[in-house]
Design a protein around this motif. Sequence first.
Motif, PDB file in Angstrom:
ATOM      1  N   SER A  51       0.822  -1.213   0.000  1.00  0.00           N
ATOM      2  CA  SER A  51       0.000   0.000   0.000  1.00  0.00           C
ATOM      3  C   SER A  51       0.855   1.263   0.000  1.00  0.00           C
ATOM      4  CB  SER A  51      -0.940  -0.001   1.205  1.00  0.00           C
ATOM      5  OG  SER A  51      -0.184  -0.097   2.395  1.00  0.00           O
ATOM      6  N   THR A  52       2.128   1.126   0.335  1.00  0.00           N
ATOM      7  CA  THR A  52       3.053   2.261   0.276  1.00  0.00           C
ATOM      8  C   THR A  52       4.391   1.803  -0.296  1.00  0.00           C
ATOM      9  OG1 THR A  52       3.917   1.922   2.501  1.00  0.00           O
ATOM     10  CG2 THR A  52       2.043   3.426   2.294  1.00  0.00           C
ATOM     11  N   PRO A  55       1.947   6.617  -0.589  1.00  0.00           N
ATOM     12  CA  PRO A  55       0.835   5.695  -0.845  1.00  0.00           C
ATOM     13  C   PRO A  55       0.746   5.314  -2.326  1.00  0.00           C
ATOM     14  CG  PRO A  55       0.060   7.736   0.190  1.00  0.00           C
ATOM     15  CD  PRO A  55       1.504   7.906  -0.105  1.00  0.00           C
ATOM     16  N   ALA A  66       7.275   7.424   2.981  1.00  0.00           N
ATOM     17  CA  ALA A  66       6.391   6.328   2.578  1.00  0.00           C
ATOM     18  C   ALA A  66       5.273   6.932   1.734  1.00  0.00           C
ATOM     19  CB  ALA A  66       5.826   5.630   3.799  1.00  0.00           C
TER      20      ALA A  66
END
Length: 75
Positions: free
Chosen positions: A12-13, A39, A37
């Motif tokens: 997801s990241t 997304p 990080a």
Amino acid sequence: MTTQTETPAAPSTTAWHWVMTVQTANGLFNTRSAVLAVPAGSTRDKAFEYVLNQFKQEYGTPITVLFFDLQPNQL
């Protein structure tokens, strides 16, 4: 009999390493770097604005970006 294998979910990241150098209105130079990080589905522009806003919160505006680099953190 059949065997099913599961495909791992997409992360997801993603980790990106950034470096930014700015100059403030009173002539102060500052260079920083960190890992961000990001997304999934985000853009380079959004990452740039996020990093720039950190400098703006600390030093105010106007602020001039002299250098910006964003690279995947994975080697």
